[in-house]
Design a protein around this motif. Structure first.
Motif, PDB file in Angstrom:
ATOM      1  N   PHE A 573      -5.162 101.412 -21.483  1.00  0.00           N
ATOM      2  CA  PHE A 573      -4.697 101.339 -20.099  1.00  0.00           C
ATOM      3  C   PHE A 573      -3.605 100.263 -20.005  1.00  0.00           C
ATOM      4  CE2 PHE A 573      -9.135 102.640 -18.293  1.00  0.00           C
ATOM      5  CZ  PHE A 573      -8.974 103.894 -18.862  1.00  0.00           C
ATOM      6  N   THR A 574      -2.448 100.639 -19.522  1.00  0.00           N
ATOM      7  CA  THR A 574      -1.353  99.694 -19.376  1.00  0.00           C
ATOM      8  C   THR A 574      -0.955  99.591 -17.910  1.00  0.00           C
ATOM      9  OG1 THR A 574       0.410 101.340 -19.622  1.00  0.00           O
ATOM     10  CG2 THR A 574      -0.526 100.411 -21.642  1.00  0.00           C
ATOM     11  N   LYS A 575      -0.033  98.670 -17.634  1.00  0.00           N
ATOM     12  CA  LYS A 575       0.450  98.528 -16.254  1.00  0.00           C
ATOM     13  C   LYS A 575       1.113  99.803 -15.759  1.00  0.00           C
ATOM     14  CE  LYS A 575       1.169  93.522 -16.487  1.00  0.00           C
ATOM     15  NZ  LYS A 575       2.166  92.412 -16.416  1.00  0.00           N
ATOM     16  N   ALA A 576       1.637 100.587 -16.703  1.00  0.00           N
ATOM     17  CA  ALA A 576       2.336 101.819 -16.327  1.00  0.00           C
ATOM     18  C   ALA A 576       1.380 102.970 -16.049  1.00  0.00           C
ATOM     19  CB  ALA A 576       3.308 102.228 -17.431  1.00  0.00           C
ATOM     20  N   THR A 577       0.103 102.811 -16.405  1.00  0.00           N
ATOM     21  CA  THR A 577      -0.861 103.892 -16.169  1.00  0.00           C
ATOM     22  C   THR A 577      -1.191 103.948 -14.683  1.00  0.00           C
ATOM     23  OG1 THR A 577      -1.828 103.393 -18.339  1.00  0.00           O
ATOM     24  CG2 THR A 577      -3.036 104.913 -16.906  1.00  0.00           C
ATOM     25  N   PRO A 578      -0.962 105.077 -14.018  1.00  0.00           N
ATOM     26  CA  PRO A 578      -1.202 105.165 -12.568  1.00  0.00           C
ATOM     27  C   PRO A 578      -2.667 104.952 -12.210  1.00  0.00           C
ATOM     28  CG  PRO A 578       0.114 107.030 -13.354  1.00  0.00           C
ATOM     29  CD  PRO A 578      -0.398 106.321 -14.564  1.00  0.00           C
ATOM     30  N   ASP A 579      -2.906 104.404 -11.006  1.00  0.00           N
ATOM     31  CA  ASP A 579      -4.268 104.177 -10.541  1.00  0.00           C
ATOM     32  C   ASP A 579      -5.081 105.463 -10.538  1.00  0.00           C
ATOM     33  OD1 ASP A 579      -3.772 101.512 -10.200  1.00  0.00           O
ATOM     34  OD2 ASP A 579      -3.467 101.621  -8.025  1.00  0.00           O
ATOM     35  N   ALA A 580      -4.470 106.556 -10.082  1.00  0.00           N
ATOM     36  CA  ALA A 580      -5.199 107.824  -9.982  1.00  0.00           C
ATOM     37  C   ALA A 580      -5.642 108.307 -11.358  1.00  0.00           C
ATOM     38  CB  ALA A 580      -4.332 108.879  -9.306  1.00  0.00           C
ATOM     39  N   GLN A 581      -4.800 108.096 -12.365  1.00  0.00           N
ATOM     40  CA  GLN A 581      -5.164 108.525 -13.709  1.00  0.00           C
ATOM     41  C   GLN A 581      -6.291 107.667 -14.265  1.00  0.00           C
ATOM     42  OE1 GLN A 581      -2.055 108.260 -16.665  1.00  0.00           O
ATOM     43  NE2 GLN A 581      -3.100 109.659 -18.056  1.00  0.00           N
ATOM     44  N   ILE A 582      -6.208 106.354 -14.047  1.00  0.00           N
ATOM     45  CA  ILE A 582      -7.273 105.473 -14.513  1.00  0.00           C
ATOM     46  C   ILE A 582      -8.587 105.815 -13.823  1.00  0.00           C
ATOM     47  CG2 ILE A 582      -8.104 103.088 -14.406  1.00  0.00           C
ATOM     48  CD1 ILE A 582      -5.381 102.160 -15.240  1.00  0.00           C
ATOM     49  N   ASP A 583      -8.530 106.107 -12.525  1.00  0.00           N
ATOM     50  CA  ASP A 583      -9.724 106.518 -11.786  1.00  0.00           C
ATOM     51  C   ASP A 583     -10.391 107.703 -12.469  1.00  0.00           C
ATOM     52  OD1 ASP A 583     -11.171 108.259  -9.732  1.00  0.00           O
ATOM     53  OD2 ASP A 583     -10.860 106.430  -8.564  1.00  0.00           O
ATOM     54  N   ARG A 584      -9.592 108.721 -12.789  1.00  0.00           N
ATOM     55  CA  ARG A 584     -10.133 109.922 -13.406  1.00  0.00           C
ATOM     56  C   ARG A 584     -10.666 109.643 -14.810  1.00  0.00           C
ATOM     57  NH1 ARG A 584     -11.747 114.853 -11.340  1.00  0.00           N
ATOM     58  NH2 ARG A 584     -11.784 116.399 -12.994  1.00  0.00           N
ATOM     59  N   LEU A 585      -9.936 108.859 -15.580  1.00  0.00           N
ATOM     60  CA  LEU A 585     -10.337 108.590 -16.957  1.00  0.00           C
ATOM     61  C   LEU A 585     -11.632 107.790 -17.025  1.00  0.00           C
ATOM     62  CD1 LEU A 585      -6.852 107.775 -18.536  1.00  0.00           C
ATOM     63  CD2 LEU A 585      -8.173 109.893 -18.746  1.00  0.00           C
ATOM     64  N   ILE A 586     -11.817 106.821 -16.125  1.00  0.00           N
ATOM     65  CA  ILE A 586     -13.046 106.025 -16.120  1.00  0.00           C
ATOM     66  C   ILE A 586     -14.232 106.894 -15.715  1.00  0.00           C
ATOM     67  CG2 ILE A 586     -14.249 104.179 -14.881  1.00  0.00           C
ATOM     68  CD1 ILE A 586     -11.665 102.550 -15.048  1.00  0.00           C
ATOM     69  N   ARG A 587     -14.040 107.770 -14.740  1.00  0.00           N
ATOM     70  CA  ARG A 587     -15.136 108.687 -14.374  1.00  0.00           C
ATOM     71  C   ARG A 587     -15.467 109.625 -15.534  1.00  0.00           C
ATOM     72  NH1 ARG A 587     -15.487 109.508  -8.224  1.00  0.00           N
ATOM     73  NH2 ARG A 587     -14.040 107.989  -7.365  1.00  0.00           N
ATOM     74  N   ASN A 588     -14.431 110.136 -16.201  1.00  0.00           N
ATOM     75  CA  ASN A 588     -14.668 110.992 -17.366  1.00  0.00           C
ATOM     76  C   ASN A 588     -15.398 110.242 -18.476  1.00  0.00           C
ATOM     77  OD1 ASN A 588     -13.389 113.151 -16.158  1.00  0.00           O
ATOM     78  ND2 ASN A 588     -11.547 113.066 -17.415  1.00  0.00           N
ATOM     79  N   THR A 589     -15.065 108.954 -18.635  1.00  0.00           N
ATOM     80  CA  THR A 589     -15.738 108.145 -19.652  1.00  0.00           C
ATOM     81  C   THR A 589     -17.240 108.131 -19.428  1.00  0.00           C
ATOM     82  OG1 THR A 589     -13.849 106.714 -20.096  1.00  0.00           O
ATOM     83  CG2 THR A 589     -16.038 105.778 -20.490  1.00  0.00           C
ATOM     84  N   TYR A 590     -17.646 107.889 -18.181  1.00  0.00           N
ATOM     85  CA  TYR A 590     -19.086 107.838 -17.907  1.00  0.00           C
ATOM     86  C   TYR A 590     -19.723 109.220 -17.982  1.00  0.00           C
ATOM     87  CZ  TYR A 590     -18.756 102.906 -16.885  1.00  0.00           C
ATOM     88  OH  TYR A 590     -18.572 101.541 -17.009  1.00  0.00           O
ATOM     89  N   LYS A 591     -18.940 110.255 -17.717  1.00  0.00           N
ATOM     90  CA  LYS A 591     -19.468 111.606 -17.902  1.00  0.00           C
ATOM     91  C   LYS A 591     -19.811 111.842 -19.367  1.00  0.00           C
ATOM     92  CE  LYS A 591     -19.068 116.406 -18.003  1.00  0.00           C
ATOM     93  NZ  LYS A 591     -18.376 117.451 -18.722  1.00  0.00           N
ATOM     94  N   VAL A 592     -18.915 111.409 -20.256  1.00  0.00           N
ATOM     95  CA  VAL A 592     -19.183 111.540 -21.691  1.00  0.00           C
ATOM     96  C   VAL A 592     -20.434 110.762 -22.072  1.00  0.00           C
ATOM     97  CG1 VAL A 592     -18.326 110.957 -23.998  1.00  0.00           C
ATOM     98  CG2 VAL A 592     -16.787 111.974 -22.314  1.00  0.00           C
ATOM     99  N   LEU A 593     -20.525 109.503 -21.650  1.00  0.00           N
ATOM    100  CA  LEU A 593     -21.659 108.664 -22.032  1.00  0.00           C
ATOM    101  C   LEU A 593     -22.977 109.187 -21.473  1.00  0.00           C
ATOM    102  CD1 LEU A 593     -20.123 105.072 -21.653  1.00  0.00           C
ATOM    103  CD2 LEU A 593     -20.214 106.529 -23.685  1.00  0.00           C
ATOM    104  N   LEU A 594     -22.940 109.727 -20.275  1.00  0.00           N
ATOM    105  CA  LEU A 594     -24.167 110.200 -19.625  1.00  0.00           C
ATOM    106  C   LEU A 594     -24.660 111.539 -20.157  1.00  0.00           C
ATOM    107  CD1 LEU A 594     -23.356 109.190 -15.942  1.00  0.00           C
ATOM    108  CD2 LEU A 594     -25.254 108.312 -17.324  1.00  0.00           C
TER     109      LEU A 594
END
Length: 631
Positions: A573-594
């Motif tokens: 995740f960099t400063k250039a990564t949009p908030d909306a994309q980070i939001d989706r990626l973090i939710r997807n991360t927990y979907k994978v873990l769960l």
């Protein structure tokens, strides 16, 4: 390959002093950076030792291919000699590994590894090194796959005496791997004469260079036994449909020169990787050229370990998505792209040479590489910026290339106890498909629990392990990860700190240290318990019990989730990564873990309000099979 000429011509260039400069210029053109000092020294000193021996042997017409690149890998053989076999009259090849060493000794009495005085780390025994090059060439170059006797391998240590390297001969010598020292120069010349006749070798070199890059039938036969016969998978419903769709497309591609893209979509545990392995084994049994590829180091290395446990050569059939930048169109019949949600926008990275930085989409490279490219994916498992593997994107890429595309959707799933209800509950919990969090209604297929502390979560998993269940702990990427770990440390750094409880992340890299497995084997090695896994090591795997720590990057506030990008320590995740994309990626991360647990999942959140929300959604329930509710 940097350069090819007859041995006489190469020897003449060395005498006039122009060879090293020519090779350096070709290297810069091919790789877009300067060659290393050790490579230049080898060109100045080792190549002349080889070519002079060839000329003295009367083999001046033999073709010398310098820095020959092995197919689908960055590895290069120092030289391959191409010519005519003195007995059979058929093409004959000698793979040569050149060393300037004067002496070498086994590392810790292990003859496969050797220690050189000026080197910081041990290196592979040159006999084994050149043997590996020969076996790889036979496995992936169609020109020699039917005639393994046409290839020989030799390491020439032209500065060494026999006494200086005698211990290296503990490694058995074979036609594909043998060694000569400078003291044995006469024997080396005699060996060359047994493999090469005093005739022009240019035609033999052409044949090798024009050989199709594909897995050999012998290798596929071995893989069929190791992959297909190792386990008997039973494909059900849509799984069998996907399998048959691919096999039908393969038949049409072979009989009617027809190309088709197959996309198989499905959630976690829907059997995508089972289909991939079943296809791989069946294709090899039929002698059809195919490769398996992923974008995950952990997944690919585990596949190599499992499928190649008894036959190491099988490991080379498992590649990465970026292995096909220079692949010839349709060289393969089938390319199975597993975990295709890990596709990148392009294959280029910081190590990619300039001429390959074309900006061409990675998906287009993969579609081009085979008559039937197969993509298996779950687009809710995209967890990193730059990943783009969705059904729609692959369909669009196929359309732009003028290739027909068939999509098969897998509805059933076999992870999480086969509970469709649980997978849907996770999607609603995280708001991935427009739903809202709902109260979990136990369905008898999977257990779901909440812990009040990380210690309680870990103690629960320890108790399950005592009952012979497998278990792992994982967490969101919310703690810094110490990657510089050395054997001198007494223990792994406890990076994941929550109150008075702390545990290390899984190891970074390919080495096992301090009793912990390398990162790629964290999910499958028993020693992985005790370290906290991240999404990149957990993705693609499953275990009986999954303990998931939700970090401060995802918290519940009043009536909705809040994603806090500042709490994430993920370096992707960099400063250039949009908030909306980070939001989706973090939710997807927990979907994978769960969705890693086969028997059950126990949750803990570092945030009190989030824990309270989870408790309102997950009612206490008795645990079956003798396990105990931790709450």
């Amino acid at each position: 390959m940097l350069f090819r000429e007859s041995a006489t011509s190469v020897a003449a260039r060395t005498l006039e002093g122009s060879l090293a400069a020519l090779l350096a210029e070709n290297f810069r053109h091919k790789h877009s950076h300067q060659p290393g000092a050790s490579e230049v020294r080898s060109w100045k000193h080792s190549l002349p030792a080889l070519t002079h021996a060839l000329v003295e042997a009367g083999l001046g017409d033999v073709e010398v291919m310098v820095e020959y690149g092995l197919p689908l890998t960055s590895k290069r053989a120092d030289a391959i000699l191409a010519g005519v076999h003195p007995t059979t009259g058929e093409p004959s090849y000698v793979v040569v590994e050149l060393k300037q060493w004067s002496e070498a000794h086994p590392e810790d009495e292990d003859p496969l590894l050797c220690r050189i005085g000026s080197y910081a780390h041990p290196v592979l025994n040159p006999i084994e090194q050149v043997r590996g090059y020969c076996e790889y060439l036979l496995s992936f170059n169609g020109a020699v796959e039917r005639s393994p006797e046409s290839v020989a391998g030799v390491a020439f240590l032209h500065n060494a005496t026999e006494s200086g390297v005698r211990a290296l001969r503990s490694v058995p010598e074979t036609p594909h791997g043998r060694m000569y020292t400078g003291q044995e120069r006469g024997a080396f010349i005699d060996f060359l004469r047994t493999r090469l006749a005093p005739k022009p070798g240019a035609e033999a070199a052409d044949i090798l260079l024009q050989g199709k890059v594909r897995p050999s039938k012998q290798l596929m036969s071995v893989a069929a036994a190791e992959v297909r016969d190792r386990e008997q998978f039973v494909l059900l419903a849509e799984q069998r449909l996907a399998y048959e769709v691919v096999m039908s497309a393969v038949r049409k591609a072979r009989h009617a020169n027809h190309k088709r893209v197959i996309v198989v979509t499905g959630g976690p545990g829907s059997g995508k990787s089972v289909i991939a392995l079943q296809l791989l084994g069946e294709l090899y049994r039929r002698g059809i050229p195919a490769l398996h590829a992923t974008g995950s180091q952990s997944f690919t290395k585990t596949m190599r370990k499992v499928a190649g446990a008894r036959k190491p050569e099988v490991r080379e059939l498992f590649k990465y998505f970026n292995s096909f930048m220079q692949a010839e169109p349709n060289d393969l019949d089938v390319l199975i792209c597993d975990e295709a949600h890990r596709l990148r926008l392009t294959s280029a990275n910081r190590y990619t040479k300039a001429e390959l930085r074309t900006g061409r989409p990675q998906v287009a490279e993969l579609i081009d590489a085979a008559r039937v490219p197969v993509f298996l994916l779950d687009q809710h498992q995209v967890v990193r910026p730059g990943e783009m593997g969705t059904r729609e994107q692959i369909e669009q890429a196929a359309a732009e290339l003028g290739v027909d595309c068939t999509v098969v959707e897998l509805d059933s799933q076999f992870r999480c106890g086969g509970s469709d209800a649980y997978v849907a509950w996770v999607a609603d919990l995280l708001g991935l498909e427009g739903g809202e969090p709902t109260v979990w209604e136990p369905d008898g297929k999977v257990e779901l629990l909440v812990a009040d502390s990380p210690r309680e979560l870990e103690d629960f998993l320890v108790a399950r392990r005592d009952e012979d269940y497998g278990a792992r702990m994982s967490a969101g990427y919310c703690w810094k990860w110490t990657k510089d770990i050395t054997p001198a440390m007494r223990s792994l750094p406890a990076d994941v700190v929550i109150g008075d409880w702390s545990r290390p992340w899984n190891l970074f890299g390919d080495r096992s240290l301090l009793g912990a497995p390398p990162s790629s084997l964290w999910a499958t090695d028993e020693a992985g318990f005790g370290q906290v896994g991240c999404v990149y090591t957990a993705q693609g795997f499953e275990y009986d019990w999954s303990g998931v720590i939700i970090g401060p990057d995802l918290v519940w506030r009043t009536d909705h989730w809040v994603v806090d990008r500042t709490a994430s320590k993920d370096p992707s995740f960099t400063k250039a990564t949009p908030d909306a994309q980070i939001d989706r990626l973090i939710r997807n991360t927990y979907k994978v873990l769960l969705t890693r647990g086969m028997v059950g999942t126990i949750l803990y959140s570092t945030d009190a309000e989030t824990r309270e929300k989870l408790r309102s959604l997950i009612p206490p329930a008795p645990v079956t099979d003798g396990t105990a509710d931790p709450v």
